[in-house]
Design an enzyme around this catalytic site. Structure first.
Site, PDB file in Angstrom:
ATOM      1  CB  THR A  74      -0.865  -0.001   1.371  1.00 24.83           C
ATOM      2  OG1 THR A  74      -1.711  -1.060   1.328  1.00 24.83           O
ATOM      3  CG2 THR A  74      -1.735   1.324   1.274  1.00 24.83           C
ATOM      4  CG  ASN A 149      -6.580  -7.665  -5.646  1.00 22.01           C
ATOM      5  OD1 ASN A 149      -6.456  -6.825  -6.519  1.00 22.01           O
ATOM      6  ND2 ASN A 149      -7.578  -7.649  -4.900  1.00 22.01           N
ATOM      7  CB  SER A 197       3.540  -6.419  -0.571  1.00 19.43           C
ATOM      8  OG  SER A 197       3.016  -6.741   0.785  1.00 19.43           O
ATOM      9  CG  HIS A 199       1.589  -9.695   3.541  1.00 26.36           C
ATOM     10  ND1 HIS A 199       0.291 -10.159   3.510  1.00 26.36           N
ATOM     11  CD2 HIS A 199       1.833  -8.354   3.006  1.00 26.36           C
ATOM     12  CE1 HIS A 199      -0.323  -9.099   3.109  1.00 26.36           C
ATOM     13  NE2 HIS A 199       0.482  -8.062   2.830  1.00 26.36           N
ATOM     14  CB  THR A 237      15.029   3.179  11.835  1.00 25.21           C
ATOM     15  OG1 THR A 237      15.524   4.363  12.646  1.00 25.21           O
ATOM     16  CG2 THR A 237      15.972   1.972  11.935  1.00 25.21           C
ATOM     17  CB  CYS A 320     -13.669  -3.926   3.166  1.00 28.56           C
ATOM     18  SG  CYS A 320     -15.386  -3.952   4.442  1.00 28.56           S
TER      19      CYS A 320
HETATM   20  N1  PLP Z   1      -1.733  -4.326  -4.349  1.00 30.12           N
HETATM   21  C1  PLP Z   1      -2.562  -5.532  -4.460  1.00 30.12           C
HETATM   22  C2  PLP Z   1      -2.996  -5.911  -5.827  1.00 30.12           C
HETATM   23  C3  PLP Z   1      -3.004  -6.302  -3.252  1.00 30.12           C
HETATM   24  O1  PLP Z   1      -3.549  -7.380  -3.349  1.00 30.12           O
HETATM   25  C4  PLP Z   1      -2.576  -5.740  -2.071  1.00 30.12           C
HETATM   26  C5  PLP Z   1      -2.903  -6.652  -0.663  1.00 30.12           C
HETATM   27  O2  PLP Z   1      -3.826  -7.245  -0.768  1.00 30.12           O
HETATM   28  C6  PLP Z   1      -1.921  -4.480  -1.987  1.00 30.12           C
HETATM   29  C7  PLP Z   1      -1.634  -3.857  -2.963  1.00 30.12           C
HETATM   30  C8  PLP Z   1      -1.484  -4.061  -0.694  1.00 30.12           C
HETATM   31  O3  PLP Z   1      -0.458  -4.419  -0.005  1.00 30.12           O
HETATM   32  P1  PLP Z   1       0.042  -4.577   1.472  1.00 30.12           P
HETATM   33  O4  PLP Z   1      -0.890  -5.364   1.924  1.00 30.12           O
HETATM   34  O5  PLP Z   1       1.451  -5.087   1.334  1.00 30.12           O
HETATM   35  O6  PLP Z   1      -0.139  -3.298   1.900  1.00 30.12           O
END
Ligand code: PLP
Length: 376
Positions: A74, A149, A197, A199, A237, A320
């Protein structure tokens, strides 16, 4: 009596932590120093940070100097939109930003707010609509995700990049779902920036990066100025432990047999279709681990609950943070009408087994049968 195992099929929400990442993080807890400190402890932390930065850069075809660590996908997207909507670093007023209508809220709710561009029935960015918007609105920046996603549908980024650059716009690619399942090289994509990202590929939550290339490697207007870390592009940091875990997860993800995951997904999908499901975006090129299945007449929330009771964890792409399920803006943008509120996303984690997928398919089939009878 043995408790029934829970079958986790929500990898696109977050992948289970890979043991390699866990081990790297555990070791890194012993690095006492701040990577900005000049003494020995600081230098040790800096060496770990630099090593991880080089490794992540190498995996995504970037220069180490062009990796900006952030708190996740994000923030990486928010930084790209904030910085690259300005033609020059000193510009106080941003230009116009365009984004596909099926982008994640990390893009759609960034500042400045993007103008939506239509997607096709398959879920790809509509190149004709994009070209019209490039001519009419003369944007500074276009945002196009690599993989969606909810559906896993993959956008033809190199062609989109060529179009954007021909019209003088930067291209930011949200590669959060793709990175670690595919290893997109930023140069081959032709993107100016790319969000990843940890995770989403088996690393820790709360760490990600903005990968830069080409014209975007100039100084960026930071969202967080702070102490000038990350070459002044993102203050604060660095989370050395998480960054080291992210690099270890990326390395392990690179070695993953994604063909095995794709075969399990395809078999599950065929069983679901036989039970009455419609695959959303099924005609497009997709991620190997994702299927978005609509069951005509059955609300997504009802399906989620039924599968959860059967010990299978999936999601509606539109869930959500409050846990409520809304109609999917992605499926609505694809023109799926009522089905946009009747689909669940099944996303296989790296660790899934064949036996788990067999149980999940049986649970899905039973649910479809029960709900189908109620609908009929
Ligand atoms: N962009 C996409 C396509 C995602 O699926 C997600 C999370 O589900 C994000 C951005 C946001 O990533 P983060 O959870 O690392 O903030």
């Amino acid at each position: 009596m043995n408790a029934r195992p829970f079958i986790y099929l929500d990898a696109n929400a977050t992948e289970p932590m890979r043991p390699e990442a866990r081990a790297a993080i555990t070791q890194a807890w012993d690095l006492a120093g701040n990577p900005s400190s000049v003494h020995g402890a600081g230098r040790a932390a800096r060496a770990a940070l630099d090593g991880a930065r080089r490794e992540i850069a190498g995996l995504f075809g970037a220069e180490a100097a062009n990796i900006v660590f952030t708190s996740g996908g994000t923030e990486a997207c928010a930084l790209a939109v904030h910085a690259l909507s300005r033609r020059d670093v000193g510009d106080a007023v941003p230009g116009v930003v365009l984004a596909g209508a099926s982008e994640h809220d990390a893009i759609l709710r960034a500042e400045p707010a993007p103008h939506p561009v239509a997607v096709t029935a398959d879920g790809c960015l509509d190149s004709q609509a994009l070209e019209r918007a490039l001519v009419a609105l003369r944007p500074t920046l276009v945002c196009a995700m690599l993989a969606n996603n909810e559906t896993g549908v993959i956008n033809p980024i190199p062609a989109i990049a060529a179009l954007c650059h021909a019209h003088g716009a930067y291209l930011h690619v949200d590669a959060v779902q793709a990175a670690g399942r595919l290893f997109p090289e930023i140069g081959a994509l032709g993107a100016d920036s790319m969000a990843i990202s940890a995770h989403k590929f088996g690393g820790p939550k709360g760490i990600g990066a903005l990968v830069l290339a080409g014209r975007a490697t100039r100084a960026l207007a930071p969202l967080i100025a702070g102490g000038g870390q990350e070459q002044g592009r993102r203050g604060g940091t660095q989370a050395v432990e998480l960054i080291v875990g992210m690099a270890a997860a990326a390395r392990a993800a690179r070695a993953q047999d994604w063909g095995r995951i794709a075969a399990l997904r395809d078999r599950f999908e065929a069983q679901a279709v036989a039970a009455g499901a419609v695959v959303c975006g099924g005609g497009a090129v997709r991620l190997p681990n994702t299927t978005c299945l609509a069951l005509p007449g059955a609300a997504a929330q009802t399906q989620l609950i039924a599968l959860d009771l059967a010990g299978v964890g999936v999601s509606a792409g539109s869930a959500c943070s409050s846990g409520k399920v809304a109609r999917s803006h992605v499926l609505a943008a694809m023109g799926l009408g009522e089905l946009a509120g009747q689909a669940v996303r099944v996303s296989l984690p790296w660790s899934v087994t064949e036996a788990e997928m067999d149980l999940a398919a049986a649970a899905y089939g039973a649910m479809a049968h029960r709900l189908g009878r109620k609908v009929a």
